[in-house]
Write a protein that holds these residues in place. Sequence first.
Motif, short mmCIF file in Angstrom:
data_model
loop_
_atom_site.label_atom_id
_atom_site.label_comp_id
_atom_site.label_asym_id
_atom_site.label_seq_id
_atom_site.Cartn_x
_atom_site.Cartn_y
_atom_site.Cartn_z
N ASN A 166 0.84 -1.20 0.00
CA ASN A 166 0.00 0.00 0.00
C ASN A 166 0.88 1.25 0.00
O ASN A 166 1.44 1.61 1.01
N ALA A 167 1.01 1.89 -1.15
CA ALA A 167 1.85 3.07 -1.27
C ALA A 167 1.22 4.26 -0.56
O ALA A 167 0.01 4.40 -0.48
N VAL A 168 2.08 5.13 -0.05
CA VAL A 168 1.66 6.36 0.61
C VAL A 168 2.19 7.52 -0.24
O VAL A 168 3.35 7.52 -0.64
N SER A 169 1.34 8.52 -0.52
CA SER A 169 1.74 9.64 -1.37
C SER A 169 1.88 10.92 -0.56
O SER A 169 1.14 11.14 0.40
N PHE A 170 2.81 11.78 -0.98
CA PHE A 170 3.02 13.08 -0.39
C PHE A 170 3.02 14.12 -1.49
O PHE A 170 3.45 13.85 -2.61
N ARG A 171 2.55 15.32 -1.17
CA ARG A 171 2.54 16.41 -2.13
C ARG A 171 2.80 17.71 -1.37
O ARG A 171 2.29 17.92 -0.29
N VAL A 172 3.61 18.60 -1.95
CA VAL A 172 3.89 19.91 -1.37
C VAL A 172 3.02 20.92 -2.10
O VAL A 172 2.94 20.92 -3.33
#
Length: 75
Positions: free
Chosen positions: A28-34
């Motif tokens: 289960n990938a976890v995503s981040f965004r700025v």
Amino acid sequence: MIVNNSTGTTAVPGEVSFYYAHWDGDANAVSFRVQIDAGAGWVNVGPEVVATSASYLLHTVAVNDARDNLKVRIL
């Protein structure tokens, strides 16, 4: 983070950096965004980052925005 240039000084966030890792590295990938906002709504800065590894990696995004009351958030 909120950057306020109303004092006449230049406080431009050149880069935003943080370390990230997936807690246990499962499928289960976890995503981040700025994102940044200077009053007109949140805008993405740089690519979305997908964490699939339990090892820490450094992510750096160039912001280079001198507007007053600039907000930066990491989702």
